[in-house]
Design an enzyme around this catalytic site. Structure first.
Site, PDB file in Angstrom:
ATOM      1  N   ASP A  11       0.872  -1.158   0.000  1.00  0.00           N
ATOM      2  CA  ASP A  11       0.000   0.000   0.000  1.00  0.00           C
ATOM      3  C   ASP A  11       0.925   1.227   0.000  1.00  0.00           C
ATOM      4  OD1 ASP A  11      -2.353   1.611   0.378  1.00  0.00           O
ATOM      5  OD2 ASP A  11      -1.802   1.758   2.508  1.00  0.00           O
ATOM      6  N   ASP A  13       0.019   5.102   1.055  1.00  0.00           N
ATOM      7  CA  ASP A  13      -0.151   6.015   2.198  1.00  0.00           C
ATOM      8  C   ASP A  13      -0.230   5.233   3.512  1.00  0.00           C
ATOM      9  OD1 ASP A  13      -0.337   7.952   0.181  1.00  0.00           O
ATOM     10  OD2 ASP A  13      -2.519   7.854   0.146  1.00  0.00           O
TER      11      ASP A  13
HETATM   12 MG   LIG Z   1      -2.785   3.063   3.685  1.00  0.00          MG
END
Ligand SMILES: [Mg+2]
Ligand SMILES: [Zn+2]
Length: 179
Positions: A11, A13
């Site tokens: 992922d 962020d």
């Molecule tokens: Mg995230």
């Protein structure tokens, strides 16, 4: 050519860069690498892992940023990772809003499947590193080895037998030493 079977889906962020609480990264100056994230990506590269980013970016669907601007941020962070000895082989974004009901917004597995089609890895041999329950669900739906970073939005549901790490470097160390 990357070694077959050595893939990590990440992922963005909350894993690579700081999340913006209740907001989005809409320009490069808002993109702040998390501590040890660059070192973790370098370690994965050194161990022969191919790293792919899979990220929900509803900010596009909400009109807060254009795909072109998102691409600019992507070029910057991929370059920066490269400068620090890491490498990102592909970046996959879901640009849709939750209400669009698409198949790629995590926890739906569409982004992961798209990455898998392009790189032909086996999900059951592939790690997914996320910072939310949503990331974990997407990974679990396709049978990835899910690693959850404790910082971020990890909550009570994070338990569920998931492996939890303090940051990307700690997760990378686990992957590097796993057999
Ligand atoms: Mg995230
Ligand atoms: Zn989508």
């Amino acid at each position: 050519m990357a070694t077959p079977g050595k893939f990590v889906l990440l992922d963005r962020d909350g894993v690579i860069n700081q999340r913006i609480p209740n907001g989005y990264v809409t320009s490069w100056d808002q993109f702040v690498f998390l501590p040890r994230a660059l070192d973790g990506l370098r370690l994965l590269k050194q161990c022969g892992y191919t790293c792919l980013v899979v990220s929900n970016q509803a900010c596009v669907g909400k009109g807060l940023i254009t795909l072109e601007q998102l691409g600019e941020i992507t070029r910057h962070f991929v370059d920066e990772i490269e400068r620090h000895g890491g490498h990102i082989d592909g970046v996959y974004y879901c640009p849709h809003r939750m209400e669009d009901g698409c198949g790629c917004r995590k926890p739906e597995p569409g982004l992961l499947i798209e990455a898998q089609r392009e790189h032909a890895f086996l999900f059951e041999e592939t790690y997914l590193i996320g910072d939310t329950h949503t990331d974990c669900l997407a990974g679990e739906r396709v049978g990835c080895r899910v690693l959850l970073l404790k910082d971020g939005q990890a909550d009570g549901r994070a338990g569920l037998g998931r492996r939890i790490f303090a940051d990307l470097y700690a997760a990378a160390e686990f992957i590097a030493t796993a057999v």
